[in-house]
Design a protein around this motif. Structure first.
Motif, short mmCIF file in Angstrom:
data_model
loop_
_atom_site.label_atom_id
_atom_site.label_comp_id
_atom_site.label_asym_id
_atom_site.label_seq_id
_atom_site.Cartn_x
_atom_site.Cartn_y
_atom_site.Cartn_z
N GLN A 1 18.40 -27.15 -15.12
CA GLN A 1 19.55 -26.18 -14.76
C GLN A 1 20.68 -26.61 -13.88
OE1 GLN A 1 18.03 -22.54 -12.80
NE2 GLN A 1 19.85 -21.30 -13.99
N SER B 1 17.03 -18.14 -12.32
CA SER B 1 16.20 -19.62 -12.65
C SER B 1 14.82 -19.24 -13.48
CB SER B 1 15.98 -20.15 -11.36
OG SER B 1 16.96 -20.30 -10.49
N THR C 1 12.38 -16.04 -16.98
CA THR C 1 13.03 -16.19 -15.84
C THR C 1 12.87 -15.18 -15.13
OG1 THR C 1 14.83 -14.89 -16.80
CG2 THR C 1 14.68 -17.32 -17.74
#
Length: 408
Positions: free
Chosen positions: A185, A232, A248
């Motif tokens: 990410q 995240s 997530t």
């Protein structure tokens, strides 16, 4: 046993042994050198065995990690589910699981376990991670103590690594093929279109994907980019039917199709805001189907993903906390009140689903860890949480494991 062995030709021996569970076969290797070679070294037999028997959940692997530190914790715990079988119809016995801490002692160094898939596991070298640290990945099979290594350049502790291995798709009688997928990410600054606040900095987040193939022995970066500004990855990913899934922290599931190299973000069945207490959840697999497991003040919920593209879920199992307590009075008291009170104080959850596989849920309730077979309605205490955890603020990776004869 000697007379039985002598009366079997090689075809009959294949036919008989191919229907025997892996755990029992491991003992049969001691019968003779011929049996050992068939069970341990014959890829054709292992292929037939996979076709004749279904993979059976053996237990769960618990890898603790620090929340706010790059330093690794070397202790890995393995909990077998034998106590779940022994608990059946035993009202006076509370047999606990045997905790194993040397499951990966056959590897040349300490490791951190990252992913589990159809009997194989992916681990990385255990170290204090920094930008200059070289990271080695191990793909291994603890059942036969075989492993191979591959480099993982520029590893970052915030990325997720998932092993993908399908013994029914690729012919293992020739070779054992697998992939390793890395999802990362990133944040980038974006232009602010608001003329009244030109100095305000906006950040946009996105995921990228890198793939390693055991066939080419090379990493490649996928062209796929998934833009996602809601949070995240919460827990480790899982692989089901050629698609990878990551839960997530914002009521979504990130997915990646391995063949098409396409990502998709799907919604979870019910938004967390629908409940008084913040629900605890995990994703898992039940006979090849993605499951979403949630514990709320209303009880234990298990959903099936019916339609991948429309994010259509079906509730397959539900049981209230009151019923769970009533059916297991030896383990629980005032369960619902504890769940609500703990959530109201914003403390670690009283009841937390850790991992789910083929109808068996591993969950933490206060200071204890339990196996719960929701199909058979059986519950057994696995251990106390302190038997697994060395850190006061644990943030574990918990993986289901099935014993396998697959060679590397």
């Amino acid at each position: 046993m000697k007379n039985f062995h002598g009366s079997l030709d090689i075809d009959s021996l294949f036919n008989v042994l191919s229907r025997v569970p892996v755990k029992i076969l491991l003992g049969f290797r001691c019968v003779s050198e011929e049996w050992y070679n068939i069970i341990s070294n014959n890829r054709s037999f292992i292929k037939v065995h996979l076709e004749e028997t279904e993979p059976t959940l053996s237990g769960f692997i618990f890898q603790e990690k620090f929340r706010c530190s790059n330093e690794d914790i070397k202790t890995i715990s393995y909990m077998n589910i034998n106590s779940l079988d022994r608990h059946h119809n035993e009202q006076s016995t509370r047999s606990k699981s045997i905790i194993h801490h040397k499951m990966f002692s056959f590897l040349p160094e300490d490791v951190v376990v990252l992913s589990s898939c159809n009997g194989l596991l992916c681990c990385r070298s255990c170290c204090f991670l920094s930008s200059s640290t070289k990271t080695t990945l191990y793909v291994c099979n603890p059942t036969n103590k075989e492993w191979i290594t591959l480099d993982c350049p520029d590893y970052n502790k915030h990325e997720s690594i998932v092993l993908t291995f399908d013994p029914y798709k690729d012919p293992i009688d020739v070779s054992t093929n697998f992939h390793v997928v890395r999802v990362k990410q990133f944040e980038i600054e974006t232009e602010n279109e608001d003329e009244e606040d030109e100095d305000k900095v906006e950040l946009s987040q996105y995921f990228t994907f890198e793939l390693y193939s055991s066939t080419t022995k090379l990493w490649k970066k996928s062209n796929e980019i998934c833009h996602y500004d809601h949070g995240s990855i919460k827990k480790q990913g899982i692989y089901i039917g050629n698609v990878l899934y990551w839960l997530t922290d914002a009521d979504h599931i990130l997915t990646f199709n391995l063949d098409k190299e396409l990502s998709l973000v799907i919604s979870t069945p019910i938004p967390s805001g629908e409940f008084k207490a913040i629900p605890e959840a995990c994703i898992g697999e039940w006979k090849g189907i993605l499951c979403y497991v949630m514990i709320t003040e209303n009880g234990l919920h298990v959903w099936y993903l019916e339609d991948y593209y429309e994010a259509k879920w079906e509730l397959k199992f539900w049981k209230s906390l009151e019923d769970i307590e009533r059916e297991n009075p030896k383990f629980f008291c005032n369960l619902k009140n504890h769940v609500l009170r703990r959530a109201g104080l914003h403390q670690n959850p009283w009841m937390d689903p850790l991992s789910f596989k083929d109808g068996v849920l591993l969950m933490k309730v206060f200071v204890h860890v339990y196996f719960y077979d929701i199909e058979k309605n059986l519950m057994a205490e696995a251990c106390k949480f302190q038997d697994l955890s060395t850190n006061s603020l644990p943030c574990p990776i918990v993986l289901p494991y099935s014993m396998s004869l697959v060679p590397l």
